[in-house]
Every structure is written in C-alpha cells, then in structure tokens.
Design a protein around this motif. Sequence first.
Motif, PDB file in Angstrom:
ATOM      1  N   PRO A  86       0.852  -1.192   0.000  1.00 33.23           N
ATOM      2  CA  PRO A  86       0.000   0.000   0.000  1.00 33.23           C
ATOM      3  C   PRO A  86       0.888   1.243   0.000  1.00 33.23           C
ATOM      4  O   PRO A  86       2.002   1.221   0.534  1.00 33.23           O
ATOM      5  CB  PRO A  86      -0.794  -0.123   1.302  1.00 33.23           C
ATOM      6  CG  PRO A  86      -0.010  -1.060   2.163  1.00 33.23           C
ATOM      7  CD  PRO A  86       0.804  -1.923   1.262  1.00 33.23           C
ATOM      8  N   ILE A  87       0.403   2.306  -0.604  1.00 32.17           N
ATOM      9  CA  ILE A  87       1.134   3.571  -0.664  1.00 32.17           C
ATOM     10  C   ILE A  87       0.337   4.604   0.125  1.00 32.17           C
ATOM     11  O   ILE A  87      -0.880   4.725  -0.052  1.00 32.17           O
ATOM     12  CB  ILE A  87       1.291   4.061  -2.122  1.00 32.17           C
ATOM     13  CG1 ILE A  87       1.937   2.990  -2.989  1.00 32.17           C
ATOM     14  CG2 ILE A  87       2.093   5.356  -2.168  1.00 32.17           C
ATOM     15  CD1 ILE A  87       1.865   3.307  -4.479  1.00 32.17           C
ATOM     16  N   TYR A  88       1.037   5.353   0.963  1.00 36.47           N
ATOM     17  CA  TYR A  88       0.402   6.384   1.774  1.00 36.47           C
ATOM     18  C   TYR A  88       1.037   7.734   1.497  1.00 36.47           C
ATOM     19  O   TYR A  88       2.251   7.835   1.281  1.00 36.47           O
ATOM     20  CB  TYR A  88       0.533   6.054   3.267  1.00 36.47           C
ATOM     21  CG  TYR A  88      -0.236   4.833   3.662  1.00 36.47           C
ATOM     22  CD1 TYR A  88      -1.564   4.936   4.036  1.00 36.47           C
ATOM     23  CD2 TYR A  88       0.358   3.578   3.648  1.00 36.47           C
ATOM     24  CE1 TYR A  88      -2.289   3.800   4.397  1.00 36.47           C
ATOM     25  CE2 TYR A  88      -0.362   2.442   4.001  1.00 36.47           C
ATOM     26  CZ  TYR A  88      -1.685   2.567   4.381  1.00 36.47           C
ATOM     27  OH  TYR A  88      -2.387   1.447   4.722  1.00 36.47           O
ATOM     28  N   GLU A  89       0.209   8.774   1.517  1.00 32.55           N
ATOM     29  CA  GLU A  89       0.698  10.158   1.418  1.00 32.55           C
ATOM     30  C   GLU A  89       1.468  10.481   2.704  1.00 32.55           C
ATOM     31  O   GLU A  89       1.375   9.745   3.690  1.00 32.55           O
ATOM     32  CB  GLU A  89      -0.485  11.127   1.267  1.00 32.55           C
ATOM     33  CG  GLU A  89      -1.368  10.867   0.072  1.00 32.55           C
ATOM     34  CD  GLU A  89      -0.842  11.472  -1.214  1.00 32.55           C
ATOM     35  OE1 GLU A  89       0.206  12.144  -1.186  1.00 32.55           O
ATOM     36  OE2 GLU A  89      -1.485  11.262  -2.244  1.00 32.55           O
ATOM     37  N   LYS A  90       2.180  11.583   2.708  1.00 31.16           N
ATOM     38  CA  LYS A  90       2.936  11.981   3.902  1.00 31.16           C
ATOM     39  C   LYS A  90       2.032  12.186   5.107  1.00 31.16           C
ATOM     40  O   LYS A  90       2.444  11.953   6.238  1.00 31.16           O
ATOM     41  CB  LYS A  90       3.726  13.266   3.623  1.00 31.16           C
ATOM     42  CG  LYS A  90       4.917  13.043   2.742  1.00 31.16           C
ATOM     43  CD  LYS A  90       5.711  14.321   2.553  1.00 31.16           C
ATOM     44  CE  LYS A  90       6.909  14.040   1.658  1.00 31.16           C
ATOM     45  NZ  LYS A  90       7.727  15.235   1.463  1.00 31.16           N
ATOM     46  N   ASP A  91       0.795  12.592   4.875  1.00 31.33           N
ATOM     47  CA  ASP A  91      -0.133  12.820   5.993  1.00 31.33           C
ATOM     48  C   ASP A  91      -0.831  11.540   6.457  1.00 31.33           C
ATOM     49  O   ASP A  91      -1.680  11.573   7.337  1.00 31.33           O
ATOM     50  CB  ASP A  91      -1.166  13.886   5.625  1.00 31.33           C
ATOM     51  CG  ASP A  91      -2.127  13.449   4.525  1.00 31.33           C
ATOM     52  OD1 ASP A  91      -2.030  12.301   4.040  1.00 31.33           O
ATOM     53  OD2 ASP A  91      -2.993  14.268   4.147  1.00 31.33           O
ATOM     54  N   GLY A  92      -0.471  10.389   5.853  1.00 34.24           N
ATOM     55  CA  GLY A  92      -1.044   9.113   6.255  1.00 34.24           C
ATOM     56  C   GLY A  92      -2.261   8.681   5.463  1.00 34.24           C
ATOM     57  O   GLY A  92      -2.794   7.601   5.693  1.00 34.24           O
ATOM     58  N   THR A  93      -2.700   9.491   4.521  1.00 31.88           N
ATOM     59  CA  THR A  93      -3.855   9.147   3.698  1.00 31.88           C
ATOM     60  C   THR A  93      -3.486   8.046   2.710  1.00 31.88           C
ATOM     61  O   THR A  93      -2.462   8.132   2.029  1.00 31.88           O
ATOM     62  CB  THR A  93      -4.339  10.386   2.905  1.00 31.88           C
ATOM     63  OG1 THR A  93      -4.611  11.437   3.828  1.00 31.88           O
ATOM     64  CG2 THR A  93      -5.577  10.073   2.087  1.00 31.88           C
ATOM     65  N   PHE A  94      -4.338   7.025   2.641  1.00 33.57           N
ATOM     66  CA  PHE A  94      -4.107   5.931   1.701  1.00 33.57           C
ATOM     67  C   PHE A  94      -4.213   6.466   0.280  1.00 33.57           C
ATOM     68  O   PHE A  94      -5.176   7.124  -0.087  1.00 33.57           O
ATOM     69  CB  PHE A  94      -5.120   4.813   1.934  1.00 33.57           C
ATOM     70  CG  PHE A  94      -5.007   3.670   0.964  1.00 33.57           C
ATOM     71  CD1 PHE A  94      -3.912   2.824   0.993  1.00 33.57           C
ATOM     72  CD2 PHE A  94      -5.995   3.452   0.021  1.00 33.57           C
ATOM     73  CE1 PHE A  94      -3.803   1.763   0.101  1.00 33.57           C
ATOM     74  CE2 PHE A  94      -5.902   2.391  -0.870  1.00 33.57           C
ATOM     75  CZ  PHE A  94      -4.805   1.556  -0.835  1.00 33.57           C
ATOM     76  N   PHE A  95      -3.213   6.141  -0.529  1.00 31.30           N
ATOM     77  CA  PHE A  95      -3.129   6.651  -1.897  1.00 31.30           C
ATOM     78  C   PHE A  95      -3.434   5.574  -2.930  1.00 31.30           C
ATOM     79  O   PHE A  95      -4.112   5.799  -3.919  1.00 31.30           O
ATOM     80  CB  PHE A  95      -1.717   7.209  -2.119  1.00 31.30           C
ATOM     81  CG  PHE A  95      -1.404   7.585  -3.526  1.00 31.30           C
ATOM     82  CD1 PHE A  95      -1.874   8.766  -4.060  1.00 31.30           C
ATOM     83  CD2 PHE A  95      -0.638   6.753  -4.331  1.00 31.30           C
ATOM     84  CE1 PHE A  95      -1.592   9.121  -5.368  1.00 31.30           C
ATOM     85  CE2 PHE A  95      -0.352   7.093  -5.634  1.00 31.30           C
ATOM     86  CZ  PHE A  95      -0.835   8.287  -6.149  1.00 31.30           C
ATOM     87  N   GLY A  96      -2.900   4.370  -2.731  1.00 27.98           N
ATOM     88  CA  GLY A  96      -3.075   3.295  -3.697  1.00 27.98           C
ATOM     89  C   GLY A  96      -2.133   2.148  -3.392  1.00 27.98           C
ATOM     90  O   GLY A  96      -1.676   1.985  -2.263  1.00 27.98           O
ATOM     91  N   VAL A  97      -1.803   1.377  -4.432  1.00 30.69           N
ATOM     92  CA  VAL A  97      -0.962   0.188  -4.257  1.00 30.69           C
ATOM     93  C   VAL A  97       0.029   0.097  -5.407  1.00 30.69           C
ATOM     94  O   VAL A  97      -0.310   0.390  -6.550  1.00 30.69           O
ATOM     95  CB  VAL A  97      -1.837  -1.093  -4.221  1.00 30.69           C
ATOM     96  CG1 VAL A  97      -0.989  -2.360  -4.215  1.00 30.69           C
ATOM     97  CG2 VAL A  97      -2.761  -1.067  -3.018  1.00 30.69           C
TER      98      VAL A  97
END
Length: 149
Positions: A86-97
């Motif tokens: 999983p990929i997360y933004e710097k603020d912890g928001t899930f972005f994708g995979v």
Amino acid sequence: MLSLEQCHLILEYIDGLVVVDKDAKIIYMNQKTADSIKVDLKEIIGKHVHDVIPTTKIHKTVEMKTPAIADPYFLENATLISTRYPIYEKDGTFFGVVEYDLFDNYDLLNNFVKKIESLIGIIHLLFITKFFRKQPPELGLGDSENFAS
C-alpha cells in the motif's frame, strides 16, 4: 539527485510494475509490463485493474491496506510471484498500491527454489557437523575427528 527521466528509466526495469489508486484504477504501468500482457498504455490508464489483469490480487491490498510479499497469481499460462505494498501520502492518507513481480517466469522461480534448497542443505550439514562433534558412540557415526573433518 536523479532526474525525472532517470527515475522513469529505472522504473522500466521492474518486472510487472503496476500502480493503482485507492479505487484500484491503473495510474501507472511501465512499458515492459504493458508489452508482456499485450496492452496499449494509453488505453489502460484509468481503467480498473481487473479489466486489464483479471487474475491480479492487487484489489486485496487495496481493500486490506496490508502488504502481500511473494504472493503467487496466474496470468494466461504463467505463474507469477508478485509483491504488493500500500502507498500512503505523507499525511497518512491511503493513496493506492504498487505491485511488481519477483518472478515472471516459472524457470526463474524453479532455479531460485533449487538454490534455496541447496543452501538449506548446506546449513543443515553444517549444523549436524557442529552438533555431532562429540556424538555418542551408539549413533554409529564414528569418532568426532573423522566426522567433523
């Protein structure tokens, strides 16, 4: 520092590279992957990953938001071993995979397994050699000097 062009060049060397957003829609695929599954990159960007790669398990990582390491899946007549994160933004928001293949060829996988089995055999032999340096005579292994050398 790497240029954007150099980063793109590096990404082209990664087998099976696919990136999807939080809705499992393809936002990136390298040309190598597109060529191997015989799709046009211009046509697949923005499509749901299952419309392009029906057997992928990337949706599980999108749903669970947990990595999947060395997970097998099947594509046409091939068994692939992929890893997904999983990929997360710097603020912890899930972005994708992001998904990439560790092995895209059964022969490569088979050779890898044989190497691992060989290493396990060597480790086992070293362990036994060390463990039985002073073996009891009832094991019938001979004296420890002959066995350990």
